[in-house]
Scaffold this active site. Structure first.
Site, PDB file in Angstrom:
ATOM      1  N   TYR A 214      16.755 -15.917  24.201  1.00 18.27           N
ATOM      2  CA  TYR A 214      17.146 -14.821  25.098  1.00 18.27           C
ATOM      3  C   TYR A 214      18.006 -15.370  26.240  1.00 18.27           C
ATOM      4  O   TYR A 214      19.073 -14.841  26.540  1.00 18.27           O
ATOM      5  CB  TYR A 214      15.894 -14.118  25.635  1.00 18.27           C
ATOM      6  CG  TYR A 214      16.177 -13.153  26.754  1.00 18.27           C
ATOM      7  CD1 TYR A 214      16.844 -11.949  26.510  1.00 18.27           C
ATOM      8  CD2 TYR A 214      15.794 -13.436  28.059  1.00 18.27           C
ATOM      9  CE1 TYR A 214      17.118 -11.070  27.540  1.00 18.27           C
ATOM     10  CE2 TYR A 214      16.063 -12.570  29.092  1.00 18.27           C
ATOM     11  CZ  TYR A 214      16.722 -11.383  28.832  1.00 18.27           C
ATOM     12  OH  TYR A 214      16.998 -10.515  29.860  1.00 18.27           O
TER      13      TYR A 214
ATOM     14  N   GLU B 121      12.890  -3.446  31.413  1.00 16.89           N
ATOM     15  CA  GLU B 121      12.616  -3.936  32.765  1.00 16.89           C
ATOM     16  C   GLU B 121      11.647  -3.024  33.503  1.00 16.89           C
ATOM     17  O   GLU B 121      10.823  -3.493  34.275  1.00 16.89           O
ATOM     18  CB  GLU B 121      13.928  -4.141  33.529  1.00 16.89           C
ATOM     19  CG  GLU B 121      14.603  -5.426  33.074  1.00 16.89           C
ATOM     20  CD  GLU B 121      16.105  -5.346  32.930  1.00 16.89           C
ATOM     21  OE1 GLU B 121      16.708  -4.325  33.299  1.00 16.89           O
ATOM     22  OE2 GLU B 121      16.686  -6.321  32.423  1.00 16.89           O
TER      23      GLU B 121
ATOM     24  N   TRP C 180       8.037 -11.253  31.965  1.00 12.43           N
ATOM     25  CA  TRP C 180       9.124 -10.956  31.029  1.00 12.43           C
ATOM     26  C   TRP C 180       8.780 -11.481  29.641  1.00 12.43           C
ATOM     27  O   TRP C 180       9.115 -10.872  28.634  1.00 12.43           O
ATOM     28  CB  TRP C 180      10.443 -11.541  31.529  1.00 12.43           C
ATOM     29  CG  TRP C 180      11.570 -11.205  30.598  1.00 12.43           C
ATOM     30  CD1 TRP C 180      12.272 -12.070  29.828  1.00 12.43           C
ATOM     31  CD2 TRP C 180      12.084  -9.906  30.290  1.00 12.43           C
ATOM     32  NE1 TRP C 180      13.199 -11.391  29.055  1.00 12.43           N
ATOM     33  CE2 TRP C 180      13.101 -10.048  29.330  1.00 12.43           C
ATOM     34  CE3 TRP C 180      11.771  -8.617  30.727  1.00 12.43           C
ATOM     35  CZ2 TRP C 180      13.813  -8.981  28.803  1.00 12.43           C
ATOM     36  CZ3 TRP C 180      12.487  -7.546  30.202  1.00 12.43           C
ATOM     37  CH2 TRP C 180      13.490  -7.738  29.265  1.00 12.43           C
TER      38      TRP C 180
END
Length: 170
Positions: A17, A39, A47
């Site tokens: 990522y 988000e 995350w």
């Protein structure tokens, strides 16, 4: 050995990522909607947790197609609340469905959501996240405060917060 931001080290999915997506300027509206959704679901979580559930979120939220998400009704909401593959938070699910409709309204007004989003770049980044959050709130968006939007700005390349020495830093 590749030098990357410390937060991405040690997890192959996080590294991929970081190396391919995080901080890359993003202009595709569906991908922007995906990031806004993910988000907002991240609020209060890591995350890493969200990234590991990303594929489940994509399936659950119709590949993050905002036009499809706006049509989600009670049956879809109940399905999402039972889906162990995503974050089952009532307020966050309601916000994602609400935000899809708001997203399309902004897209209609500006031609693309991307054009609207990038119009905020120019001032100091933290100030941008505050003023953008204020504008989104006026437009009826939910779960997109300044902290979440700053994370979005980092992820979508609106700011370059790669660590000094990271191979991705501009």
């Amino acid at each position: 050995m590749i030098k990357r931001c410390g937060w991405a080290e040690g997890d192959p999915l996080m590294e991929a990522y970081h190396d391919k997506e995080w901080g890359t300027p993003l202009y595709d509206d569906n991908k922007i909607f995906e990031f806004l959704c993910l988000e907002s679901f991240q609020a209060g979580l890591s995350w890493r947790t969200i990234l590991h559930k990303r594929e489940n979120f994509k399936k659950a939220f119709s590949e993050f197609n905002p036009a499809k998400v706006t049509r989600f009704g009670k049956k879809d909401f109940n399905r999402l609340m039972k889906d162990a593959g995503i974050v089952r938070n009532r307020l966050k699910i309601e916000a994602a469905i609400n935000n899809a409709e708001r997203f399309l309204e902004v897209k209609k007004e500006f031609g693309t959501f991307s054009k609207y989003m990038w119009s905020f770049v120019g001032a100091p980044a933290h100030g941008v996240s505050v003023s953008w959050a204020r504008d989104l709130k006026k437009r009826g968006f939910k779960f997109l405060g300044p902290t979440t939007l700053y994370a979005h700005m980092q992820a979508t390349g609106m700011v370059d917060d790669h660590a000094l020495g990271c191979f991705r830093r501009a």
